[in-house]
Design an enzyme around this catalytic site. Structure first.
Site, PDB file in Angstrom:
ATOM      1  N   GLY A 128       0.738  -1.221   0.083  1.00 43.49           N
ATOM      2  CA  GLY A 128      -0.111   0.096   0.056  1.00 43.49           C
ATOM      3  C   GLY A 128       0.889   1.364   0.206  1.00 43.49           C
ATOM      4  O   GLY A 128       0.363   2.069  -0.635  1.00 43.49           O
ATOM      5  N   ASN A 129       1.765   1.096   0.565  1.00 45.58           N
ATOM      6  CA  ASN A 129       2.983   2.302   0.615  1.00 45.58           C
ATOM      7  C   ASN A 129       3.576   2.560  -0.534  1.00 45.58           C
ATOM      8  O   ASN A 129       4.386   3.429  -0.895  1.00 45.58           O
ATOM      9  CB  ASN A 129       4.012   2.366   1.821  1.00 45.58           C
ATOM     10  N   LYS A 142      -6.170  -5.719  14.175  1.00 45.44           N
ATOM     11  CA  LYS A 142      -5.629  -4.867  13.359  1.00 45.44           C
ATOM     12  C   LYS A 142      -6.034  -3.490  13.551  1.00 45.44           C
ATOM     13  O   LYS A 142      -7.177  -3.165  13.424  1.00 45.44           O
ATOM     14  CB  LYS A 142      -5.966  -5.331  12.139  1.00 45.44           C
ATOM     15  N   LYS A 147      -3.095  -8.387   2.693  1.00 41.06           N
ATOM     16  CA  LYS A 147      -2.721  -8.319   1.509  1.00 41.06           C
ATOM     17  C   LYS A 147      -1.714  -9.389   0.887  1.00 41.06           C
ATOM     18  O   LYS A 147      -1.961  -9.958   0.018  1.00 41.06           O
ATOM     19  CB  LYS A 147      -2.160  -7.070   1.284  1.00 41.06           C
ATOM     20  N   LYS A 153       4.865 -11.564   5.175  1.00 34.01           N
ATOM     21  CA  LYS A 153       5.402 -11.829   3.661  1.00 34.01           C
ATOM     22  C   LYS A 153       5.977 -13.079   3.691  1.00 34.01           C
ATOM     23  O   LYS A 153       5.851 -13.795   2.665  1.00 34.01           O
ATOM     24  CB  LYS A 153       6.114 -10.658   3.277  1.00 34.01           C
TER      25      LYS A 153
END
Length: 314
Positions: free
Chosen positions: A11-12, A130, A215, A277
């Site tokens: 997103g960044n 979250k 994500k 990740k």
């Protein structure tokens, strides 16, 4: 032989720094990301799927909603994710179309607003962790807890924040649409922000969930269900590091799934940063994937050529 590659943008990737957060700034960042991906498409046999994060953008919508609360209705979280999927998908599609034209490539992108199925009995719904949205005063947080049913927590002395569930993705609802577009030669943008979390009712209806899906885990699931050979997760560093931020920090050119599990158990990767990740690439490889790569967006081409990045295999 065709090869399907899923590239997950953070997103960044759309926000370079705090002074460049406007929509035009985000589009220029999307252009830079697409400039890194389009060279891959000179290979006519490469099928590309792009996923992306949306954390900052959802935060912006929630802040606007908070400011406008006296005058306008609140925006449900599933609609926030849908809104950002549409907006960021549009930015990526426009940037990709323009870059493909400049390269003289007869490929077309298509963005799919993607629903992701989660389990209503996922433990995450009983323990929301979250953080999303802006910081609130204790009084305002309590007001939202009572009035809107929010779960709120104090966040490291910086104020109070809303927390929501982050359940594990179980299925890509729009998988067939993504497959059809890939088969037709499109570059597909899908599962933005981890997808719009939905649960299935007893009668088969789908209902939006007040949750956000990681994500990277959603990208891993999408890659598995597509039968992709390669999953690339982009992040802020060129390679995965052990002892990150310490004098003993060292970058990894390669690791196996067994190595990754050992490093996770040893605590090398932080939750909310590198850990999801690494978990995502492990799940992808154990689910039938051939290769996973973690690297920075600007190193995408070189990483796929084996020149940089951290390459993970079984």
């Amino acid at each position: 032989m065709t090869k399907t590659v899923v590239v997950a943008l953070g997103g960044n990737s759309f926000i370079s720094d705090e002074t460049h957060q406007s929509v035009p700034d985000q589009y220029r960042a999307a252009e830079r990301a697409c400039a890194q991906m389009v060279p891959l498409l000179h290979d006519p046999d490469l099928r590309l799927v792009v996923t992306h994060g949306n954390g900052p953008q959802v935060g912006f919508i929630l802040l606007r909603s908070e400011i406008a609360a006296p005058a306008l209705h609140q925006v449900p979280l599933d609609s926030c994710v849908a809104d950002t999927q549409g907006a960021l998908g549009y930015q990526l599609e426009r940037a990709l179309r323009n870059e493909l034209r400049r390269h003289g490539l007869a490929r077309s992108p298509a963005a799919v607003v993607t629903l992701v199925l989660v389990d209503r009995d996922d433990p995450a719904f009983r323990n929301p962790t979250k953080p999303i949205g802006s910081f609130l005063s204790k009084e305002r947080a309590e007001e939202r807890r009572v009035k809107d049913g929010w779960d709120v927590v104090e966040d490291a002395g910086r104020g109070w924040r809303r927390v929501v569930a982050s359940p594990v993705p179980k299925g890509i609802v729009d998988l067939d649409a993504v497959k059809c577009l890939l088969d037709a030669g499109f570059v597909v943008i899908a599962a933005g922000g981890g997808g719009i979390a939905v649960v299935e009712e007893s009668n088969g209806d789908l209902t939006g969930a007040s949750a956000v899906v990681d994500k990277d885990l959603a990208s891993s699931l999408l890659a598995k269900q597509l039968g992709a050979e390669v999953l690339v997760i982009t992040t802020g560093v060129e390679k995965v590091c052990l002892d990150f931020g310490k004098p003993t920090q060292r970058a990894l050119d390669a690791m196996t799934v067994a190595d990754a599990k050992r490093y996770m158990a040893e605590g090398h990767f932080k939750p909310g940063s590198m850990l999801p990740k690494v978990e995502a690439v492990v799940a992808f490889l154990e689910g039938g994937g051939k290769q996973a790569i973690i690297t920075a967006p600007e190193h995408l081409v070189d990483a796929l050529a084996g020149k940089t990045g951290t390459h993970v295999t079984l």
